[in-house]
Design an enzyme around this catalytic site. Structure first.
Site, PDB file in Angstrom:
ATOM      1  N   HIS A  10      20.278 -55.361 -90.253  1.00  0.00           N
ATOM      2  CA  HIS A  10      19.385 -56.199 -91.049  1.00  0.00           C
ATOM      3  C   HIS A  10      19.026 -57.502 -90.309  1.00  0.00           C
ATOM      4  CE1 HIS A  10      22.585 -59.105 -91.947  1.00  0.00           C
ATOM      5  NE2 HIS A  10      23.379 -58.051 -92.098  1.00  0.00           N
ATOM      6  N   ARG A  61      20.110 -57.307 -98.260  1.00  0.00           N
ATOM      7  CA  ARG A  61      19.590 -57.703 -96.940  1.00  0.00           C
ATOM      8  C   ARG A  61      19.195 -56.488 -96.097  1.00  0.00           C
ATOM      9  NH1 ARG A  61      25.052 -58.609 -97.461  1.00  0.00           N
ATOM     10  NH2 ARG A  61      26.484 -58.045 -95.764  1.00  0.00           N
ATOM     11  N   GLU A  88      28.257 -53.225 -95.299  1.00  0.00           N
ATOM     12  CA  GLU A  88      29.006 -53.996 -94.314  1.00  0.00           C
ATOM     13  C   GLU A  88      30.504 -53.862 -94.578  1.00  0.00           C
ATOM     14  OE1 GLU A  88      29.741 -55.037 -91.599  1.00  0.00           O
ATOM     15  OE2 GLU A  88      28.614 -56.873 -91.238  1.00  0.00           O
ATOM     16  N   HIS A 158      24.320 -52.600 -91.305  1.00  0.00           N
ATOM     17  CA  HIS A 158      25.014 -53.858 -91.031  1.00  0.00           C
ATOM     18  C   HIS A 158      25.755 -53.804 -89.695  1.00  0.00           C
ATOM     19  CE1 HIS A 158      24.297 -54.949 -95.264  1.00  0.00           C
ATOM     20  NE2 HIS A 158      24.418 -53.639 -95.439  1.00  0.00           N
TER      21      HIS A 158
END
Length: 206
Positions: A10, A61, A88, A158
């Site tokens: 991202h 995100r 993440e 991520h």
């Protein structure tokens, strides 16, 4: 086979900008992050890539980054699969803390171990090994079959979930993966062999 698998971290998030541990917390992109995502889409479009299906995490995100990339490509209508298996790494008790404050609280060496060791998690959180334990089965079950079926796939996720995946694709050791840092908004383009191994890899940069 040699179909395309593209991995993109991202764009810069609000908490990246503030130097905070983020993990499963859900800040959105900064203006810079929006620009990075759009630029990733522009780079992919310039090189002629198009996708049949997209995967992303359950976090804003990554989803926002993917939507901006697909906008640039004119591909907002392709199927998009969201799953927290691609989230993440969970930073546990570190989430929301400024990285400098965390070093002051626990010591620079301890925080470095939590951030950079392969299998030592922060309190209440995940190690990279733990992250890989959820990312890789999901990849094998859901993403790789799409590529093997002849589809071009993009994954927006991520730093650590993609590091776990790159560790497998690039055949990196637990020591080698710790040295790998992924830039925000930078596409990694893989072409895969029939057995799922990487035939080639390149990074798209402006």
């Amino acid at each position: 086979m040699n179909n395309v698998l593209v991995l993109v971290r991202h764009g810069e998030s609000e908490w990246n900008k503030l130097n905070l541990f983020t993990g499963w917390r859900d800040p959105d992109l900064t203006e810079k992050g929006i620009d990075e995502a759009r630029q990733a889409g522009e780079l992919l479009k310039k090189d002629g890539y198009a996708f049949d299906i997209a995967f992303t995490s359950a976090l804003t995100r990554a989803q926002h980054t993917l939507s901006l990339i697909l906008d640039e490509l004119g591909q907002r209508t392709i199927p998009v699969v969201e799953n927290q298996a691609l989230n993440e790494r969970d930073y546990g008790d570190l989430a929301g803390l400024n990285k400098d404050d965390a070093r002051a609280k626990w010591g620079e060496e301890q925080v470095h171990i939590w951030r950079r060791s392969y299998d030592i998690p922060p309190p209440g959180g995940e190690s990279l090994k733990d992250t890989a334990a959820r990312v890789l089965p999901y990849y094998e079950a859901e993403i790789l079959p799409q590529v093997k079926a002849g589809r071009n796939v993009i994954v927006a996720a991520h730093g650590n979930s993609l590091r776990a995946l790159i560790m497998k694709l690039d055949g990196l050791s637990t020591e080698e993966i710790l040295k790998l840092n992924l830039a925000t908004g930078e596409p990694y383009v893989y072409r895969l062999n029939p057995d799922g191994s990487a035939a080639s890899k390149k990074t798209l940069t402006a």
